[in-house]
Structure formats: C-alpha cells, structure tokens
Design a protein around this motif. Sequence first.
Motif, PDB file in Angstrom:
ATOM      1  N   ARG A  75      36.050  40.175  35.619  1.00 46.69           N
ATOM      2  CA  ARG A  75      36.838  41.255  35.043  1.00 46.69           C
ATOM      3  C   ARG A  75      35.917  42.357  34.509  1.00 46.69           C
ATOM      4  O   ARG A  75      36.190  43.542  34.690  1.00 46.69           O
ATOM      5  CB  ARG A  75      37.713  40.701  33.918  1.00 46.69           C
ATOM      6  N   ALA A  76      34.812  41.959  33.895  1.00 48.49           N
ATOM      7  CA  ALA A  76      33.865  42.948  33.356  1.00 48.49           C
ATOM      8  C   ALA A  76      33.131  43.680  34.492  1.00 48.49           C
ATOM      9  O   ALA A  76      32.826  44.863  34.359  1.00 48.49           O
ATOM     10  CB  ALA A  76      32.852  42.250  32.458  1.00 48.49           C
ATOM     11  N   LEU A  77      32.874  42.995  35.595  1.00 46.66           N
ATOM     12  CA  LEU A  77      32.132  43.603  36.698  1.00 46.66           C
ATOM     13  C   LEU A  77      32.974  44.527  37.570  1.00 46.66           C
ATOM     14  O   LEU A  77      32.505  45.589  37.989  1.00 46.66           O
ATOM     15  CB  LEU A  77      31.548  42.510  37.595  1.00 46.66           C
ATOM     16  N   PHE A  78      34.192  44.139  37.868  1.00 48.34           N
ATOM     17  CA  PHE A  78      34.959  44.828  38.911  1.00 48.34           C
ATOM     18  C   PHE A  78      36.142  45.639  38.413  1.00 48.34           C
ATOM     19  O   PHE A  78      36.772  46.349  39.189  1.00 48.34           O
ATOM     20  CB  PHE A  78      35.449  43.821  39.951  1.00 48.34           C
ATOM     21  N   PHE A  79      36.496  45.541  37.149  1.00 48.46           N
ATOM     22  CA  PHE A  79      37.681  46.279  36.690  1.00 48.46           C
ATOM     23  C   PHE A  79      37.414  47.123  35.496  1.00 48.46           C
ATOM     24  O   PHE A  79      36.564  47.069  34.770  1.00 48.46           O
ATOM     25  CB  PHE A  79      38.839  45.321  36.387  1.00 48.46           C
TER      26      PHE A  79
END
Length: 79
Positions: A75-79
């Motif tokens: 979630r932190a990487l892609f959104f």
Amino acid sequence: MCKVLGVSTSGYYVWEKRQNQDETEKEKWNRQLDERIKFHFYDNLSAFGSPRIHDKLVNQDKIKVSQKTVAIRMRALFF
C-alpha cells in the motif's frame, strides 16, 4: 529560519541529527523487503496482490514475513 518554517529549534536539531545517522536495521529490512515486493509485483505484470506476493516471498525467497506486513508495504509503495 525556524520561525519561518513554524518549527521549534530543538525539533529542527533533532531532525538534522537524524539525517546524518546511518540506516537502522528496521529501515534496511524494509528497503530490502520493498525491493523483493517490487520485483515479484512487476515480474508478474502487476497482477499479483498481497496474498500471492506473500506466498512468493515465503516459499521462493525464504523470507519470514506476515501477509499483513506485505499488504502494508505494498500500500505504501503502489498507492
């Protein structure tokens, strides 16, 4: 400068000290985990969710990590 930024002088110096420190073990672990998550995610045409990525990390890479941690990192990487 602290007045302009709206921060305390002690807060500024704590932040500055943190910038000059080496990477902690937790930060190093998260960075390495993020690299492996990105590898598996893009290797599978961005079609894998956290359960499949978790499975790849545990079975192929032999990394001990929970599915919840993988979901949070994704979630932190892609959104």
